[in-house]
Design a protein around this motif. Structure first.
Motif, PDB file in Angstrom:
ATOM      1  N   PRO A  64       2.159  -5.945   4.009  1.00  0.00           N
ATOM      2  CA  PRO A  64       3.585  -6.253   3.979  1.00  0.00           C
ATOM      3  C   PRO A  64       3.913  -7.721   4.296  1.00  0.00           C
ATOM      4  O   PRO A  64       4.909  -8.244   3.806  1.00  0.00           O
ATOM      5  N   ALA A  65       3.087  -8.389   5.063  1.00  0.00           N
ATOM      6  CA  ALA A  65       3.357  -9.794   5.374  1.00  0.00           C
ATOM      7  C   ALA A  65       3.359 -10.662   4.118  1.00  0.00           C
ATOM      8  O   ALA A  65       4.010 -11.695   4.064  1.00  0.00           O
TER       9      ALA A  65
ATOM     10  N   ARG B  92      11.470 -12.623   2.648  1.00  0.00           N
ATOM     11  CA  ARG B  92      11.618 -14.082   2.567  1.00  0.00           C
ATOM     12  C   ARG B  92      10.875 -14.653   1.369  1.00  0.00           C
ATOM     13  O   ARG B  92      11.099 -15.794   0.993  1.00  0.00           O
TER      14      ARG B  92
ATOM     15  N   TYR C 255       4.500  -9.773   1.110  1.00  0.00           N
ATOM     16  CA  TYR C 255       5.622  -9.552   0.200  1.00  0.00           C
ATOM     17  C   TYR C 255       6.915  -9.235   0.949  1.00  0.00           C
ATOM     18  O   TYR C 255       7.758  -8.493   0.480  1.00  0.00           O
ATOM     19  N   GLY C 256       7.103  -9.852   2.085  1.00  0.00           N
ATOM     20  CA  GLY C 256       8.336  -9.681   2.840  1.00  0.00           C
ATOM     21  C   GLY C 256       9.531 -10.269   2.112  1.00  0.00           C
ATOM     22  O   GLY C 256       9.388 -11.055   1.171  1.00  0.00           O
TER      23      GLY C 256
END
Length: 156
Positions: free
Chosen positions: A104-105, A110, A107-108
């Motif tokens: 997940p980091a 932001r 494709y967060g």
């Protein structure tokens, strides 16, 4: 002296905005010119001579080339503007392939491409998002983290 400095700073902030608006207008004008040339070609094919048709085809070709150049200039001039955000990730570059699973980091929110149409990317479907990873753009299923599509060097 202070007024000159302030005026210089004001001009430096206004000029890039004016240049960008001009570029978008040039692309729009080029597209309109291309449509006009295509109409004239159809008219020449219906009612003109072979010479007229050949001349109109050349005009359409030139209009397409002009539109491509204006679009390329527009993308080039806006590339740095869209880079302005803090999109660089706190991780190193990875060469992702379709089918890979991301943490997940990677494709967060932001890293989402907020307006895919601006980059002529197709609208993502349900649970899909266009995600920027350095200069690549990935279509990611945000529920599973699976990469569906990859465009390398998209932002160059």
């Amino acid at each position: 002296m202070r007024k000159l400095i302030i005026l210089g700073l004001m001009a430096a902030t206004v000029i890039p905005g004016a240049a960008m608006a001009q570029s978008r207008g040039e692309v729009r004008d080029s597209a309109r010119d291309l449509r006009q040339e295509q109409r004239e070609l159809r008219e020449a094919e219906r009612h003109g001579t072979r010479h007229d048709v050949r001349e109109q085809r050349r005009d359409v070709r030139e209009a397409r080339q002009e539109m491509r150049e204006d679009w390329r200039d527009y993308r080039r001039s806006h590339r740095d503007v869209y880079r302005g955000g803090n999109w660089r990730a706190p991780f190193r570059y990875n060469r992702w392939e379709a089918g890979a699973r991301l943490r997940p980091a990677y494709y967060g929110p932001r890293y989402y491409v907020s307006d895919p149409a601006r980059y002529r990317l197709p609208r993502p479907g349900a649970n899909l998002q266009w995600v920027r990873h350095y200069n690549d753009v990935l279509l990611v299923n945000v529920r599973t983290g699976r990469v569906m599509e990859v465009h390398r060097g998209f932002f160059w």
